[in-house]
Write an enzyme that holds these catalytic residues in place. Structure first.
Site, short mmCIF file in Angstrom:
data_model
loop_
_atom_site.label_atom_id
_atom_site.label_comp_id
_atom_site.label_asym_id
_atom_site.label_seq_id
_atom_site.Cartn_x
_atom_site.Cartn_y
_atom_site.Cartn_z
N ARG A 152 0.86 -1.18 0.00
CA ARG A 152 0.00 0.00 0.00
C ARG A 152 0.90 1.24 0.00
O ARG A 152 1.94 1.25 0.69
CB ARG A 152 -0.91 0.04 1.24
CG ARG A 152 -2.12 -0.88 1.19
CD ARG A 152 -3.15 -0.43 0.16
NE ARG A 152 -4.33 -1.28 0.16
CZ ARG A 152 -4.51 -2.34 -0.65
NH1 ARG A 152 -3.58 -2.67 -1.52
NH2 ARG A 152 -5.63 -3.04 -0.60
N GLU B 228 -3.51 7.72 -4.45
CA GLU B 228 -3.73 7.04 -5.73
C GLU B 228 -4.91 7.69 -6.42
O GLU B 228 -5.94 7.88 -5.77
CB GLU B 228 -3.99 5.55 -5.52
CG GLU B 228 -2.76 4.82 -5.08
CD GLU B 228 -2.93 3.30 -5.00
OE1 GLU B 228 -3.99 2.79 -5.41
OE2 GLU B 228 -2.01 2.65 -4.51
N HIS C 77 -1.34 0.32 -9.63
CA HIS C 77 -1.98 -0.63 -8.72
C HIS C 77 -2.60 -1.81 -9.49
O HIS C 77 -3.82 -2.01 -9.47
CB HIS C 77 -3.05 0.10 -7.86
CG HIS C 77 -3.34 -0.63 -6.57
ND1 HIS C 77 -3.69 0.01 -5.41
CD2 HIS C 77 -3.33 -1.96 -6.27
CE1 HIS C 77 -3.90 -0.88 -4.46
NE2 HIS C 77 -3.68 -2.09 -4.96
P1 NAP Z 1 -1.06 -11.42 4.93
O1 NAP Z 1 -1.03 -12.84 4.51
O2 NAP Z 1 -1.97 -11.00 6.03
O3 NAP Z 1 0.44 -10.98 5.28
C1 NAP Z 1 0.76 -9.79 5.92
C2 NAP Z 1 2.06 -9.97 6.66
O4 NAP Z 1 2.43 -8.72 7.24
C3 NAP Z 1 2.02 -10.98 7.79
O5 NAP Z 1 3.13 -11.81 7.66
C4 NAP Z 1 2.14 -10.13 9.06
O6 NAP Z 1 2.86 -10.89 10.02
C5 NAP Z 1 2.93 -8.94 8.55
N1 NAP Z 1 2.71 -7.72 9.33
C6 NAP Z 1 1.54 -7.18 9.72
N2 NAP Z 1 1.76 -6.05 10.45
C7 NAP Z 1 3.10 -5.90 10.52
C8 NAP Z 1 3.94 -4.95 11.11
N3 NAP Z 1 3.45 -3.92 11.82
N4 NAP Z 1 5.29 -5.09 10.99
C9 NAP Z 1 5.80 -6.14 10.31
N5 NAP Z 1 5.05 -7.09 9.70
C10 NAP Z 1 3.72 -6.96 9.82
O7 NAP Z 1 -1.45 -10.48 3.70
P2 NAP Z 1 -1.20 -10.76 2.12
O8 NAP Z 1 -2.32 -11.52 1.56
O9 NAP Z 1 0.20 -11.26 1.95
O10 NAP Z 1 -1.33 -9.24 1.58
C11 NAP Z 1 -0.47 -8.22 2.05
C12 NAP Z 1 -0.92 -6.87 1.55
O11 NAP Z 1 -0.63 -6.74 0.16
C13 NAP Z 1 -2.44 -6.61 1.62
O12 NAP Z 1 -2.83 -6.17 2.90
C14 NAP Z 1 -2.65 -5.55 0.56
O13 NAP Z 1 -2.57 -4.27 1.14
C15 NAP Z 1 -1.46 -5.74 -0.39
N6 NAP Z 1 -1.87 -6.20 -1.74
C16 NAP Z 1 -1.62 -5.40 -2.82
C17 NAP Z 1 -1.94 -5.85 -4.09
C18 NAP Z 1 -1.69 -5.01 -5.31
O14 NAP Z 1 -2.48 -5.04 -6.24
N7 NAP Z 1 -0.60 -4.26 -5.37
C19 NAP Z 1 -2.56 -7.09 -4.28
C20 NAP Z 1 -2.80 -7.87 -3.15
C21 NAP Z 1 -2.45 -7.41 -1.89
P3 NAP Z 1 2.75 -10.56 11.59
O15 NAP Z 1 1.28 -10.48 11.89
O16 NAP Z 1 3.46 -11.70 12.27
O17 NAP Z 1 3.45 -9.26 11.78
C1 GLV Z 2 -5.20 -5.13 -3.81
O1 GLV Z 2 -4.50 -4.19 -3.61
C2 GLV Z 2 -5.77 -5.94 -2.79
O2 GLV Z 2 -5.62 -5.60 -1.60
O3 GLV Z 2 -6.41 -6.95 -3.14
#
Ligand code: NAP
Ligand code: GLV
Length: 323
Positions: A235, A264, A283
């Site tokens: 993000r 954005e 994005h």
């Molecule tokens: P996820 O499985 O929930 O992974 C998030 C990770 O972040 C977890 O390992 C969590 O571990 C860690 N985390 C949370 N708070 C933290 C902090 N304060 N400091 C350090 N680590 C922290 O989520 P995901 O499915 O991988 O998605 C991650 C993010 O990618 C989404 O929330 C979204 O914003 C973004 N995204 C963007 C796109 C795009 O189109 N560009 C697409 C999909 C997703 P801990 O809880 O152990 O800290």
């Molecule tokens: C995209 O940014 C998502 O959070 O799915």
């Protein structure tokens, strides 16, 4: 029942239409907050996108609302606490976009390292005159050190891809992952400072929260190597844009690639857009055809479950089901 969908989505709506009257915002750009406020007045279900601010005021304007379903995994645009206080379940679409987003992260990493965008600009502007020993050099990716901030679903999928490049992997999250996962991914938990100091590439995969807002600012950028490249597909506000501009402009770090910005879309007058050592995409991390269709299907499934008073298959606030 009545439901509102804030944009046309690639989904079959037949099952939903059998259950409720469905209204869809027809335009390419999101509805204004004023339009949204008026539309939610008499609805039972809302299917929204990450561009729609679903705040406490909007929820107050929707007294009948019993489910919010977001077609995205991230849900920082939704006031989940306010929804939970009203016992409204909030759905999202985790997992199905993990590979598409990890692939795209990798595309940005490779493009930034090996000057793909700069090379394209160079060619189109007629500057390619001969093969040159020192033309558009970049760092090696194979064998480099990768720092992953947030080793969740997407962070782990990025780490898997890094295995093929023989990379050393450091990661940082609040809790280390299970030892078996660390071993399978060949990833070592380190404090953030250590990760920033030692990595050739730093890639961000944390959700946007109060804790991760500007997680990467001047002090953190100063800890990175002058040859390092920062990738953000998480993000925009996780990176302090003004600090990033200074770090790139003064070559404190070598480059960056962003799929997400603050705000954005990024304003055309943003100084970031004047930099050659930065790639910005709009994005599109999860933008593969199949992924977007599956995200839409899951968002519909969450919505239907909520309308039927059944637990959502993917709920961000399951505490609403506790008595
Ligand atoms: P996820 O499985 O929930 O992974 C998030 C990770 O972040 C977890 O390992 C969590 O571990 C860690 N985390 C949370 N708070 C933290 C902090 N304060 N400091 C350090 N680590 C922290 O989520 P995901 O499915 O991988 O998605 C991650 C993010 O990618 C989404 O929330 C979204 O914003 C973004 N995204 C963007 C796109 C795009 O189109 N560009 C697409 C999909 C997703 P801990 O809880 O152990 O800290
Ligand atoms: C995209 O940014 C998502 O959070 O799915």
């Amino acid at each position: 029942m009545r439901i509102y969908i804030t944009r046309a989505i690639p989904a079959d709506l037949t099952a939903l239409q059998a259950l409720a009257e469905v209204n869809i915002w027809p335009q390419r750009l999101p509805p204004s907050q004023q339009v949204l406020q008026a539309e939610v007045e008499n609805i039972d279900g809302l299917l929204c996108l990450l561009t729609d601010p679903i705040d406490a005021a909007l929820l107050e304007a929707a007294p009948r609302l019993k489910v919010i379903s977001q077609m995205a995994v991230g849900y920082d645009n939704i006031d989940v606490a306010a929804a939970t206080a009203r016992r409204i379940p909030v759905g999202h679409t985790p997992g199905v976009l993990t590979d598409a987003t990890a692939d795209f992260t990798w595309a940005l990493l490779m493009a930034a390292a090996r000057q793909v965008v700069t090379g394209d600009r160079f060619t189109r502007s007629g500057q390619w005159q001969t093969w040159e020993p020192a033309l558009l050099l970049g760092p090696d990716v194979a064998g480099a050190t990768l720092g992953i901030v947030g080793l969740g679903r997407i962070g782990q999928a990025v780490a898997k891809r890094a295995q093929g490049f023989g990379m050393r992997i450091f990661y940082h999250s609040r809790q280390p992952v299970e030892a078996a996962t660390e071993a399978a991914l060949n990833a070592e938990w380190v404090p953030l400072e250590h990760l920033l100091q030692r990595s050739d590439f730093v890639t961000l995969h944390v959700p946007l929260t109060a804790e991760t807002h500007h997680l990467i600012s001047s002090a953190q950028l100063a800890q990175m190597q002058p040859t390092a490249i920062l990738i953000n597909t998480a993000r925009g506000p996780i990176v302090d844009a003004a600090a990033l501009y200074e770090a790139l402009k003064t070559e404190q770090i070598a480059g960056a690639a962003l799929d997400v910005t603050e705000p954005e879309p990024i304003p055309l007058e943003s100084p970031l857009l004047t930099l050659d050592n930065l790639i910005i995409t709009p994005h599109i991390g999860s933008a593969s055809r199949q992924t977007r269709e599956t995200m839409a299907e899951i968002a519909i499934a969450n919505l239907i479950a909520g309308l039927k008073d059944e637990p959502l298959p993917h709920c961000v606030n399951p505490m609403v089901y506790q008595r």
